[in-house]
Design an enzyme around this catalytic site. Structure first.
Site, PDB file in Angstrom:
ATOM      1  N   GLY A 127      73.145  76.084  51.940  1.00  0.00           N
ATOM      2  CA  GLY A 127      74.051  74.942  52.023  1.00  0.00           C
ATOM      3  C   GLY A 127      73.987  74.082  50.775  1.00  0.00           C
ATOM      4  O   GLY A 127      73.356  73.012  50.792  1.00  0.00           O
ATOM      5  N   TYR A 128      74.608  74.549  49.701  1.00  0.00           N
ATOM      6  CA  TYR A 128      74.619  73.816  48.439  1.00  0.00           C
ATOM      7  C   TYR A 128      76.009  73.240  48.147  1.00  0.00           C
ATOM      8  O   TYR A 128      76.220  72.042  48.156  1.00  0.00           O
ATOM      9  CB  TYR A 128      74.192  74.732  47.283  1.00  0.00           C
ATOM     10  CG  TYR A 128      72.710  74.771  47.003  1.00  0.00           C
ATOM     11  CD1 TYR A 128      71.770  74.555  48.003  1.00  0.00           C
ATOM     12  CD2 TYR A 128      72.240  75.065  45.733  1.00  0.00           C
ATOM     13  CE1 TYR A 128      70.415  74.608  47.731  1.00  0.00           C
ATOM     14  CE2 TYR A 128      70.877  75.116  45.455  1.00  0.00           C
ATOM     15  CZ  TYR A 128      69.970  74.888  46.454  1.00  0.00           C
ATOM     16  OH  TYR A 128      68.629  74.936  46.174  1.00  0.00           O
ATOM     17  N   SER A 129      76.973  74.113  47.873  1.00  0.00           N
ATOM     18  CA  SER A 129      78.294  73.677  47.411  1.00  0.00           C
ATOM     19  C   SER A 129      79.030  72.859  48.463  1.00  0.00           C
ATOM     20  O   SER A 129      78.890  73.095  49.672  1.00  0.00           O
ATOM     21  CB  SER A 129      79.146  74.883  47.022  1.00  0.00           C
ATOM     22  OG  SER A 129      78.604  75.550  45.909  1.00  0.00           O
ATOM     23  N   GLU A 244      68.030  82.583  41.700  1.00  0.00           N
ATOM     24  CA  GLU A 244      69.325  83.132  42.090  1.00  0.00           C
ATOM     25  C   GLU A 244      70.057  83.711  40.885  1.00  0.00           C
ATOM     26  O   GLU A 244      70.631  84.795  40.946  1.00  0.00           O
ATOM     27  CB  GLU A 244      70.179  82.038  42.737  1.00  0.00           C
ATOM     28  CG  GLU A 244      71.562  82.528  43.161  1.00  0.00           C
ATOM     29  CD  GLU A 244      72.444  81.424  43.715  1.00  0.00           C
ATOM     30  OE1 GLU A 244      73.533  81.750  44.203  1.00  0.00           O
ATOM     31  OE2 GLU A 244      72.061  80.243  43.638  1.00  0.00           O
ATOM     32  N   SER A 382      78.786  77.832  37.602  1.00  0.00           N
ATOM     33  CA  SER A 382      79.797  78.540  36.811  1.00  0.00           C
ATOM     34  C   SER A 382      79.250  78.900  35.431  1.00  0.00           C
ATOM     35  O   SER A 382      78.317  78.267  34.925  1.00  0.00           O
ATOM     36  CB  SER A 382      81.058  77.684  36.664  1.00  0.00           C
ATOM     37  OG  SER A 382      80.815  76.606  35.784  1.00  0.00           O
ATOM     38  N   ASN A 383      79.851  79.899  34.824  1.00  0.00           N
ATOM     39  CA  ASN A 383      79.370  80.348  33.516  1.00  0.00           C
ATOM     40  C   ASN A 383      79.529  79.285  32.439  1.00  0.00           C
ATOM     41  O   ASN A 383      78.774  79.269  31.463  1.00  0.00           O
ATOM     42  CB  ASN A 383      80.090  81.640  33.111  1.00  0.00           C
ATOM     43  CG  ASN A 383      79.563  82.846  33.869  1.00  0.00           C
ATOM     44  OD1 ASN A 383      78.822  82.698  34.845  1.00  0.00           O
ATOM     45  ND2 ASN A 383      79.926  84.034  33.432  1.00  0.00           N
TER      46      ASN A 383
END
Length: 397
Positions: A127-129, A244, A382-383
């Protein structure tokens, strides 16, 4: 860097190959390679076999149930399971929250949660984003207000992978609204069966129910389920994300994917010749293979960090960037290789269906997989964010 395996490592490699050949469930063979939908029981059946063998958590310290393998042995195991198309174990317990708990957790938390992560009795989600906090994770708004021995949690999480199956989730929540963004966050372990939790599916472009929205409304969470100090959860979050991002590189599975593309390109025709003979396609495939080999060597150099007791650092961002970009290029080449068979893609063929995919078996999942893998350069940070981390933490800019 010496790339030759020692006699001991070669013996270990053969042991792994023999074990997979003798123990990998027959009903799972080819299922992942063909893109069939995997059930929770599919994932757990291989998990339980590895647990019984004592091989389910190669990266964990021995005192918590790890294997005690060398980095080279862990690399060999990863290579061999990918080569045999074994189902990838769900990372949320074994590779994410497990290391957080054995690094930052209390003795009680370790005793309660680690054995059940290893056995597969507890399935975890992350539960992060949130709708307004993805790569800028520190701007999260889900709150946890102290009420005696509990927190009262309210908020919303999104893109929560496999939450529909989860027994437990690890959540980042804001416990101090007045502190700086990163300093007011705590790390909570939440029972997904708690009153006030609602899980709603998000159907992806590929037609899969893989991710979800999770709503938390007045959810009571015991303070004893907070990992590390209150308002210091960002320390746990950064530690977890480094693990991760290392796993996202997916070198072993990408190597198998390259071999699969070659096999398809040998079968599909370009005019009267195999597609693999086309110089333009061959060049793209060769460039991909060269980049994958470079990424593999980079990952192998990184093994020196964990071997010295350091663990993954900001350089894991490099593995995430290159690994995710290679995965996307791989699905693009696969879709190109199957040609027009990739257009009429279908989802949900099962027992009793009287419709079937058009074209060869290797084609019907090419388009859904292509669409699904657009996510790889976004999740895990994101990259673009990863490039900022490299610039600041690695290059010192």
């Amino acid at each position: 860097m010496d790339m030759e395996f020692s006699p001991e490592d070669l013996a270990f490699q053969q042991e792994v190959r023999d074990f997979i050949a003798e123990n990998y469930p027959a009903e799972l063979r080819g299922k992942q390679d063909e893109g069939d939908e995997l059930t929770k029981e599919d994932f757990l059946s291989w998990h339980r076999i590895l647990y019984k063998k004592g091989w389910v958590a190669p990266a964990w310290p021995v005192e918590y149930g790890g294997t005690g393998w060398t980095p080279t042995q862990r690399f060999i195991f990863s290579e061999e399971t990918a080569r045999a198309d074994c189902i990838r174990l769900m990372p949320f317990g074994l590779a994410m929250v497990g290391p957080v708990i054995y690094t930052f957790g209390t003795p009680e938390q370790k005793a309660r949660f680690l054995p059940r992560i290893l056995s597969g009795d507890d399935w975890w989600c992350q539960g992060y984003s949130e709708p307004g906090a993805g790569s800028d994770l520190a701007s999260l708004r889900t709150t946890a207000v102290r009420d005696g021995d509990d927190y009262i949690v309210n908020g919303q999480k999104t893109w929560t992978t496999m939450a529909q199956h989860a027994d437990w989730g690890f959540f980042l929540v804001r416990t101090d609204k007045d502190a700086k963004q990163q300093e007011g966050i705590s790390f909570l372990l939440i029972d997904m069966k708690s009153p006030g939790i609602t899980v709603r599916p998000i159907i992806t472009l590929g037609g899969e129910h893989e991710v979800n929205e999770v709503f938390l409304e007045d959810v009571r969470v015991p303070v004893s389920q907070r990992v590390y100090e209150e308002n210091k959860g960002w320390t746990c979050a950064k530690f977890l994300l480094a693990h991760e991002r290392t796993g996202i590189a997916g070198v072993a599975s990408s190597k198998r994917g390259v071999e699969r593309v070659k096999q398809i390109a040998r079968t599909e025709l370009d005019g009267d010749k195999p597609l693999l003979a086309n110089p333009f396609f061959k060049r793209k495939l060769a460039e991909l293979e060269i980049d994958l080999t470079a990424l593999e060597f980079t990952e192998l150099r990184g093994l020196a960090g964990p071997n010295a007791g350091k663990g993954p650092g900001p350089e894991s961002s490099l593995l995430k960037i290159k690994g995710s970009e290679i995965q996307q290029r791989l699905t693009e080449l696969t879709l190109e290789a199957v040609g027009h068979y990739g257009a009429p893609y279908f989802r949900g063929f099962g027992e009793g269906d009287n419709a079937h995919p058009i074209g060869p078996d290797y084609a019907h999942r090419a388009a859904p997989t292509y669409f699904n893998m657009r996510k790889t350069t976004i999740y895990g940070g994101s990259n673009e964010i990863q490039r900022n981390i490299i610039a600041k933490m690695v290059l010192g800019l």
